[in-house]
Design a protein around this motif. Sequence first.
Motif, PDB file in Angstrom:
ATOM      1  N   VAL A 110      26.184   8.654 -35.415  1.00  0.00           N
ATOM      2  CA  VAL A 110      24.840   8.865 -34.877  1.00  0.00           C
ATOM      3  C   VAL A 110      24.211   7.539 -34.381  1.00  0.00           C
ATOM      4  N   ASN A 111      24.728   6.421 -34.887  1.00  0.00           N
ATOM      5  CA  ASN A 111      24.296   5.097 -34.402  1.00  0.00           C
ATOM      6  C   ASN A 111      24.916   4.854 -33.023  1.00  0.00           C
ATOM      7  N   SER A 112      24.426   5.574 -32.024  1.00  0.00           N
ATOM      8  CA  SER A 112      24.977   5.478 -30.679  1.00  0.00           C
ATOM      9  C   SER A 112      23.903   5.924 -29.685  1.00  0.00           C
ATOM     10  N   THR A 113      24.047   5.494 -28.450  1.00  0.00           N
ATOM     11  CA  THR A 113      23.056   5.879 -27.436  1.00  0.00           C
ATOM     12  C   THR A 113      23.217   7.368 -27.090  1.00  0.00           C
ATOM     13  N   ALA A 114      22.202   7.930 -26.455  1.00  0.00           N
ATOM     14  CA  ALA A 114      22.272   9.341 -26.034  1.00  0.00           C
ATOM     15  C   ALA A 114      23.400   9.532 -25.014  1.00  0.00           C
ATOM     16  N   GLU A 115      23.678   8.519 -24.188  1.00  0.00           N
ATOM     17  CA  GLU A 115      24.754   8.622 -23.182  1.00  0.00           C
ATOM     18  C   GLU A 115      26.105   8.782 -23.874  1.00  0.00           C
ATOM     19  N   ILE A 116      26.291   8.048 -24.963  1.00  0.00           N
ATOM     20  CA  ILE A 116      27.560   8.149 -25.711  1.00  0.00           C
ATOM     21  C   ILE A 116      27.635   9.515 -26.402  1.00  0.00           C
ATOM     22  N   LYS A 117      26.527   9.926 -26.990  1.00  0.00           N
ATOM     23  CA  LYS A 117      26.521  11.249 -27.657  1.00  0.00           C
ATOM     24  C   LYS A 117      26.869  12.342 -26.643  1.00  0.00           C
ATOM     25  N   CYS A 123      28.564  14.743 -33.610  1.00  0.00           N
ATOM     26  CA  CYS A 123      28.037  13.519 -34.228  1.00  0.00           C
ATOM     27  C   CYS A 123      28.295  13.569 -35.729  1.00  0.00           C
ATOM     28  N   VAL A 124      28.243  12.402 -36.343  1.00  0.00           N
ATOM     29  CA  VAL A 124      28.289  12.306 -37.810  1.00  0.00           C
ATOM     30  C   VAL A 124      27.336  11.204 -38.241  1.00  0.00           C
ATOM     31  N   THR A 125      26.944  11.248 -39.503  1.00  0.00           N
ATOM     32  CA  THR A 125      26.255  10.097 -40.084  1.00  0.00           C
ATOM     33  C   THR A 125      27.144   9.599 -41.227  1.00  0.00           C
ATOM     34  N   ASN A 290      22.215  16.925 -27.197  1.00  0.00           N
ATOM     35  CA  ASN A 290      21.796  17.859 -28.246  1.00  0.00           C
ATOM     36  C   ASN A 290      22.996  18.577 -28.885  1.00  0.00           C
ATOM     37  N   LEU A 291      23.988  18.917 -28.056  1.00  0.00           N
ATOM     38  CA  LEU A 291      25.110  19.738 -28.556  1.00  0.00           C
ATOM     39  C   LEU A 291      25.848  19.086 -29.729  1.00  0.00           C
ATOM     40  N   PRO A 292      26.289  17.827 -29.609  1.00  0.00           N
ATOM     41  CA  PRO A 292      26.994  17.226 -30.753  1.00  0.00           C
ATOM     42  C   PRO A 292      26.106  17.037 -31.984  1.00  0.00           C
ATOM     43  N   LEU A 293      24.815  16.847 -31.754  1.00  0.00           N
ATOM     44  CA  LEU A 293      23.906  16.702 -32.911  1.00  0.00           C
ATOM     45  C   LEU A 293      23.750  18.045 -33.637  1.00  0.00           C
TER      46      LEU A 293
END
Length: 301
Positions: A110-117, A123-125, A290-293
Amino acid sequence: MNKADKVKKLKEENDAVILAHYYVDGEVQALADYVGDSYYLSKLATGVKQKNIIFCGVSFMGESAKVLNPDKNVIMLDETADCPMAHMVDLDKIDEVREKYKDVAVVCYVNSTAEIKAKSDVCVTSSNAVKVVSALPNKHIFFIPDNNLARYVAEKLPQKEFIFNDGYCHVHTEIRMEDVENAKRLHPDAVVMAHPECKEDVLKLADVIGSTSEIIDAAEKSDKKEFIICTETGVFYELEQKNPDKKFYVVRERQCCPDMKKNTVDKLIKALETLEPKLSMDEELMKAANLPLVRMLELAK
Ligand code: 13P
Ligand code: SF4
């Protein structure tokens, strides 16, 4: 009027809620409505009722809150508070890895920009990475951007084949094995607690490995009295609040994230007064990020 009363008044007048990460200064945490690790703050952002979310943290955290709750205003205390690791992956490399390994899951810390997400599958934390990755059907995992967290997760999941990236958190990687050994010599009875963003040799010396919340919970539950803490010093505020009879030690003098420390009480008051700067993001980017989150929130349940 003191600063705490001023914050309370402005919050009510402006329909605002204050979210803070455990790495911001204790005096800012003390004024927040909710304080937590990255996972807790992401989950919380989905259900916030107030119109204005004042985020005390770094930009990727504010972006996640906005992406998960796009109708709200997200206001950062300092627009320059950014996590260097959040940028540490080459977007072209994601395409190359997808081309090479057809079954790959791109797993994005999750420590990544929205472009990377937006270019990732999930995503993971740090508190749910093992659970989320183990739930994926894919054999190949491209874990971005953090190399240290990736190696920690890979060791727990030998059934998966990891492709590593070379991102890192400068605050955690500056904690050296020798520093931990010295701290252990000084405090031989202390429990060593480390964040998985630390390097592998540091994690080998740790008795407890976990996210900021997991470290705080483990210290509270422990019947031990002394703890060596291998993560950012912001966590000391909650550790000491919850455990006044226990002692917590750093391993090196400068265990601070300069970006998290840009969040100050004065900037919090200014953000509440002006409701600026509002985070503005491209609609399409928000949808893609939003999808990976959302997938993370489902798999981590
Ligand atoms: P967690 O709170 O998820 O452990 O995050 C660590 C971190 O580096 C946040 O910037
Ligand atoms: Fe980024 Fe490290 Fe600071 Fe967390 S502590 S915001 S990972 S630089």
